[in-house]
Design a protein around this motif. Structure first.
Motif, mmCIF file in Angstrom:
data_model
loop_
_atom_site.group_PDB
_atom_site.id
_atom_site.type_symbol
_atom_site.label_atom_id
_atom_site.label_comp_id
_atom_site.label_asym_id
_atom_site.label_seq_id
_atom_site.Cartn_x
_atom_site.Cartn_y
_atom_site.Cartn_z
ATOM 1 N N VAL A 209 0.868 -1.181 0.000
ATOM 2 C CA VAL A 209 0.000 0.000 0.000
ATOM 3 C C VAL A 209 0.898 1.223 0.000
ATOM 4 O O VAL A 209 1.728 1.390 0.892
ATOM 5 C CB VAL A 209 -0.935 0.007 1.226
ATOM 6 N N GLN A 210 0.762 2.081 -0.994
ATOM 7 C CA GLN A 210 1.635 3.243 -1.111
ATOM 8 C C GLN A 210 1.342 4.286 -0.036
ATOM 9 O O GLN A 210 2.243 4.834 0.579
ATOM 10 C CB GLN A 210 1.495 3.869 -2.500
ATOM 11 N N TYR A 211 0.070 4.552 0.187
ATOM 12 C CA TYR A 211 -0.330 5.476 1.254
ATOM 13 C C TYR A 211 -1.820 5.319 1.502
ATOM 14 O O TYR A 211 -2.543 4.682 0.720
ATOM 15 C CB TYR A 211 0.024 6.932 0.934
ATOM 16 N N VAL A 212 -2.277 5.905 2.622
ATOM 17 C CA VAL A 212 -3.678 5.816 3.037
ATOM 18 C C VAL A 212 -4.220 7.233 3.223
ATOM 19 O O VAL A 212 -3.578 8.063 3.883
ATOM 20 C CB VAL A 212 -3.823 5.025 4.352
ATOM 21 N N ILE A 213 -5.382 7.499 2.639
ATOM 22 C CA ILE A 213 -6.050 8.786 2.825
ATOM 23 C C ILE A 213 -7.251 8.558 3.736
ATOM 24 O O ILE A 213 -8.117 7.738 3.427
ATOM 25 C CB ILE A 213 -6.531 9.375 1.490
ATOM 26 N N VAL A 214 -7.288 9.256 4.854
ATOM 27 C CA VAL A 214 -8.388 9.132 5.810
ATOM 28 C C VAL A 214 -9.341 10.308 5.598
ATOM 29 O O VAL A 214 -8.941 11.468 5.680
ATOM 30 C CB VAL A 214 -7.873 9.122 7.261
ATOM 31 N N THR A 215 -10.599 10.019 5.314
ATOM 32 C CA THR A 215 -11.551 11.075 5.017
ATOM 33 C C THR A 215 -12.933 10.698 5.548
ATOM 34 O O THR A 215 -13.084 9.722 6.297
ATOM 35 C CB THR A 215 -11.586 11.363 3.500
ATOM 36 N N GLN A 216 -13.941 11.475 5.169
ATOM 37 C CA GLN A 216 -15.297 11.243 5.637
ATOM 38 C C GLN A 216 -16.281 11.697 4.560
ATOM 39 O O GLN A 216 -15.880 12.162 3.497
ATOM 40 C CB GLN A 216 -15.537 12.012 6.942
#
Length: 404
Positions: A371-378
């Motif tokens: 996994v290159q990166y994780v974006i946390v959103t809503q």
């Protein structure tokens, strides 16, 4: 937005709905490819623009000699059929309104050419609904420039079917409709963005590369060759749509999560049932699926859910109180290769230690860099007008600012 007199360049920059084809009930193929009419209804969640967004500026002027469009700083072919369909439809609506004799607006020549610049702050054409966000933003921007009012579902849909859902915030249904001309194939909001404040969305970026098979081409092939897709559209999706709407209204996360995963799995089963078969998922995608099920089994209940669109990148739904522990599980299973300080983006996450018991429960060996990166959103709102001139992408000459 400036007046539309001769020589003026009215422009509007829009922070468009970030990504909206994160489907709880995934859409199917098209029954009419030209009008972009679906074979079944579908449902999506619009994400917050604070983390993921498309920004679009549109301007018209007597000084422009041709229509032009730039995407992420690169000029694209303005003759693309779907882009032309959007332009024709918005200009048709503008002519219709002008013909109605609206005396409240100054005259605006529909012969003016338009310049458009659009930028995504998330991977483009990687199965993260960049076309849905982009065409929704484009339709909204063009409507402001040409002073078109009312439902823009048909305009956005002509560019990308999912884009009609992206015109609304929160939880949105695209109704398939029945009319041959598509007038009843529109989007409607099921619940606003503030309806479920505890819901969180994690985007696990596996690959930012363009997918080898585009979703439009892939789904049309599925319509032509997959018997499973036809069965799904007629016998499965209608009941799931009703159940999903209930889950959202009741904020029933466990049932919402289970339906989301089952529908994602079935969508990709139709891809494999297509001939020749289509495979959007890769080994890391399947490893994420295993991770989610192992995490839920350890917790003794469904606390996270995955969904995949036409690409390898995962979108994970969970509740606010589960984010930190699941992020720790992701970092354990996919240790950051060289960007540990940039692995997490978006909403802040307080680090928590992963228990030895959970580590043991997570299946398989760690896959560094998977996994290159994780974006946390809503969940977020629909299109927003940006009044700050510094946010506009076109300069006074009608060209992208960075290229002026």
């Amino acid at each position: 937005m400036a007046p539309g007199g001769a020589g003026d360049t009215p422009e509007v920059a829009l922070s468009g709905p970030s990504m909206t084809s994160r489907k709880s009930v995934t859409g199917g193929g098209k029954r009419d490819e030209e009008l972009i009419l679906p074979i079944n209804s579908s449902l999506s969640v619009t994400l917050s623009q604070d983390q993921l967004k498309t920004t679009t500026t549109a301007a018209i002027s007597t000084d422009f000699t041709e229509d032009r469009i730039w995407l992420n700083g690169r000029e694209e072919d303005v003759g693309q059929p779907r882009l032309q369909a959007c332009l024709r439809e918005i200009r048709r609506l503008a002519r219709k309104r002008r013909g109605a004799g609206d005396g409240d607006s100054p005259p605006l020549s529909l012969s003016y050419k338009v310049h458009v610049a659009s930028v995504n702050n998330f991977p483009t054409a990687a199965g993260l609904a960049s076309s849905a966000a982009g065409y929704a933003c484009l339709a909204y921007a063009l409507a402001r420039v040409y002073r078109v009012e009312g439902d823009l579902s048909e305009v956005a849909r002509r560019g990308s079917g999912s884009a009609c859902r992206s015109l609304y915030g929160g939880f949105v249904e695209w109704q398939m409709g029945e009319q041959a001309d598509g007038k009843d194939s529109i989007a409607r909001q099921l619940a606003p963005e503030g309806h479920w404040p505890q819901l969180r969305v994690l985007v696990l970026v596996v690959s930012a590369e363009r997918k080898p098979t585009g979703s439009t081409v892939g789904m049309q092939t599925s319509v032509e060759t997959s018997a499973l897709l036809k069965f799904r559209a007629e016998s499965v999706v209608p009941a799931r749509m009703r159940e999903m709407a209930r889950c959202i209204q009741d904020r029933d996360f466990q049932r919402f999560a289970q339906l989301t995963m089952k529908d994602s799995n079935q969508f990709h089963a139709t891809c494999l049932d297509t001939f020749p078969p289509i495979s959007y998922l890769n080994d890391t995608s399947r490893r994420i699926i295993q991770l989610v099920h192992a995490f839920n089994a350890y917790c003794g209940q469904t606390k996270v859910a995955y969904t995949f669109d036409a690409g390898p990148n995962a979108v994970v739904f969970t509740l606010e109180d589960t984010v930190a522990e699941f992020v720790a599980a992701v970092k354990h299973s996919f240790p950051p290769a060289a960007n540990g300080d940039r692995f997490l983006k978006g909403l802040p996450v307080t680090p928590v230690p992963l228990s030895d018991e959970l580590k043991a429960a997570l299946a398989g060996d760690p896959t560094p860099g998977g996994v290159q990166y994780v974006i946390v959103t809503q969940v977020g709102p629909g299109p927003q007008v940006l009044d700050d001139p510094h946010a506009h992408l076109l300069g006074s000459d009608g060209l992208p600012k960075q290229a002026s």
